[in-house]
Design a protein around this motif. Structure first.
Motif, mmCIF file in Angstrom:
data_model
loop_
_atom_site.group_PDB
_atom_site.id
_atom_site.type_symbol
_atom_site.label_atom_id
_atom_site.label_comp_id
_atom_site.label_asym_id
_atom_site.label_seq_id
_atom_site.Cartn_x
_atom_site.Cartn_y
_atom_site.Cartn_z
ATOM 1 N N MET A 204 11.061 -25.547 -29.722
ATOM 2 C CA MET A 204 12.202 -24.598 -29.351
ATOM 3 C C MET A 204 10.562 -22.952 -30.127
ATOM 4 N N SER A 205 11.078 -22.600 -29.190
ATOM 5 C CA SER A 205 10.059 -21.606 -29.620
ATOM 6 C C SER A 205 10.596 -20.141 -29.983
ATOM 7 N N LEU A 206 10.652 -18.967 -30.984
ATOM 8 C CA LEU A 206 10.717 -17.844 -31.059
ATOM 9 C C LEU A 206 11.734 -17.214 -30.087
ATOM 10 N N ALA A 207 10.604 -17.261 -29.029
ATOM 11 C CA ALA A 207 11.291 -16.007 -27.755
ATOM 12 C C ALA A 207 12.608 -17.147 -27.311
ATOM 13 N N ASP A 208 12.593 -18.355 -27.646
ATOM 14 C CA ASP A 208 13.927 -18.589 -27.060
ATOM 15 C C ASP A 208 15.096 -18.480 -27.649
ATOM 16 N N ASP A 209 14.377 -18.579 -29.199
ATOM 17 C CA ASP A 209 15.536 -18.026 -30.626
ATOM 18 C C ASP A 209 16.246 -17.286 -29.893
ATOM 19 N N TYR A 210 15.408 -16.434 -30.044
ATOM 20 C CA TYR A 210 15.796 -14.593 -29.512
ATOM 21 C C TYR A 210 16.534 -14.081 -28.218
ATOM 22 N N ASP A 211 16.446 -15.359 -27.594
ATOM 23 C CA ASP A 211 16.924 -14.995 -25.998
ATOM 24 C C ASP A 211 15.774 -13.903 -25.141
ATOM 25 N N VAL A 212 14.629 -13.964 -25.782
ATOM 26 C CA VAL A 212 13.707 -13.070 -24.741
ATOM 27 C C VAL A 212 12.643 -14.076 -24.202
ATOM 28 N N ASP A 213 12.403 -13.132 -23.665
ATOM 29 C CA ASP A 213 10.730 -13.942 -22.612
ATOM 30 C C ASP A 213 9.705 -13.894 -23.491
ATOM 31 N N VAL A 214 9.086 -13.042 -24.064
ATOM 32 C CA VAL A 214 8.261 -12.749 -25.417
ATOM 33 C C VAL A 214 7.905 -11.991 -26.473
ATOM 34 N N THR A 215 8.653 -12.397 -27.978
ATOM 35 C CA THR A 215 8.489 -12.274 -28.912
ATOM 36 C C THR A 215 6.621 -11.344 -29.948
ATOM 37 N N PHE A 216 7.071 -10.968 -30.382
ATOM 38 C CA PHE A 216 5.219 -10.210 -31.311
ATOM 39 C C PHE A 216 6.398 -10.875 -32.188
ATOM 40 N N TYR A 217 5.550 -11.336 -33.404
ATOM 41 C CA TYR A 217 5.533 -11.341 -34.873
ATOM 42 C C TYR A 217 4.183 -11.548 -35.721
ATOM 43 N N HIS A 218 3.887 -11.014 -37.065
ATOM 44 C CA HIS A 218 3.288 -11.029 -37.553
ATOM 45 C C HIS A 218 2.943 -12.681 -38.641
ATOM 46 N N ARG A 219 2.525 -12.707 -39.025
ATOM 47 C CA ARG A 219 1.955 -14.227 -40.133
ATOM 48 C C ARG A 219 0.781 -14.511 -40.393
ATOM 49 N N ASP A 220 0.993 -14.189 -42.000
ATOM 50 C CA ASP A 220 -1.115 -14.739 -42.084
ATOM 51 C C ASP A 220 -2.083 -14.283 -41.992
ATOM 52 N N GLY A 221 -1.768 -12.738 -42.559
ATOM 53 C CA GLY A 221 -2.699 -12.003 -41.042
ATOM 54 C C GLY A 221 -2.726 -11.561 -39.568
ATOM 55 N N THR A 222 -2.331 -12.625 -39.037
ATOM 56 C CA THR A 222 -2.707 -12.783 -37.898
ATOM 57 C C THR A 222 -1.085 -12.082 -36.859
ATOM 58 N N ILE A 223 -1.623 -11.847 -35.938
ATOM 59 C CA ILE A 223 -0.221 -11.338 -35.076
ATOM 60 C C ILE A 223 -0.146 -12.417 -33.550
ATOM 61 N N TYR A 224 0.748 -12.858 -33.411
ATOM 62 C CA TYR A 224 1.182 -14.234 -32.655
ATOM 63 C C TYR A 224 2.391 -13.369 -31.593
ATOM 64 N N VAL A 225 1.756 -13.281 -30.722
ATOM 65 C CA VAL A 225 2.913 -12.831 -29.244
ATOM 66 C C VAL A 225 3.787 -15.068 -29.073
ATOM 67 N N ASP A 226 4.295 -15.453 -28.841
ATOM 68 C CA ASP A 226 5.065 -16.700 -28.127
ATOM 69 C C ASP A 226 6.291 -15.889 -27.433
ATOM 70 N N THR A 227 6.361 -17.120 -26.313
ATOM 71 C CA THR A 227 6.761 -17.077 -25.261
ATOM 72 C C THR A 227 7.649 -18.075 -25.004
ATOM 73 N N ARG A 228 8.905 -18.003 -23.569
ATOM 74 C CA ARG A 228 9.627 -19.339 -24.160
ATOM 75 C C ARG A 228 9.270 -20.690 -23.173
ATOM 76 N N ALA A 229 10.031 -21.489 -23.749
ATOM 77 C CA ALA A 229 9.017 -22.973 -23.311
ATOM 78 C C ALA A 229 8.991 -22.727 -22.232
ATOM 79 N N ASP A 230 9.589 -22.607 -21.463
ATOM 80 C CA ASP A 230 9.448 -23.026 -19.683
ATOM 81 C C ASP A 230 8.390 -21.385 -18.973
ATOM 82 N N ALA A 231 8.146 -20.014 -19.810
ATOM 83 C CA ALA A 231 7.586 -19.419 -19.211
ATOM 84 C C ALA A 231 6.733 -19.717 -18.283
#
Length: 117
Positions: free
Chosen positions: A1-28
């Motif tokens: 499951m992706s963070l976008a699925d967890d947050y019920d959005v299409d795209v989520t931006f988050y910061h981890r370990d000095g990198t900015i990630y952009v996660d989409t739904r599993a079925d994007a």
């Protein structure tokens, strides 16, 4: 499951370990993934799991600037987004929220596939 699925959005931006990630739904849809590519984000895929991230060679300010510009563009395109509010100065977050309020996206289709990372 992706963070976008967890947050019920299409795209989520988050910061981890000095990198900015952009996660989409599993079925994007592919057109969303291509849009993220076109915005300058690097696409990664491992065993069917797809995500984007700001290119590693960018410094922190440039990474945040790129993400800060991408978020409102995605919201204007009708995508529901979630942004780690600590990631930005708040500009992208407020612009994206305003855009989403002005143009609410349709609900996601029922029975979406889930993925785990």
């Amino acid at each position: 499951m992706s963070l976008a699925d967890d947050y019920d959005v299409d795209v989520t931006f988050y910061h981890r370990d000095g990198t900015i990630y952009v996660d989409t739904r599993a079925d994007a849809p592919e057109h969303l993934l291509v849009l993220l590519d076109d915005l300058g984000l690097d696409r990664h895929q491992v065993e069917g799991d797809v995500w984007h991230q700001i290119p590693d060679e960018m410094d922190e300010i440039t990474m945040k600037t790129l993400a800060d510009r991408a978020a409102p563009l995605l919201a204007r395109a009708g995508y529901r987004i979630d942004i780690d509010t600590g990631l930005f100065g708040g500009t992208a977050y407020r612009a994206a929220l305003a855009e989403q309020t002005a143009h609410p996206a349709p609900p996601p289709p029922a029975g979406q596939a889930r993925r785990t990372r």
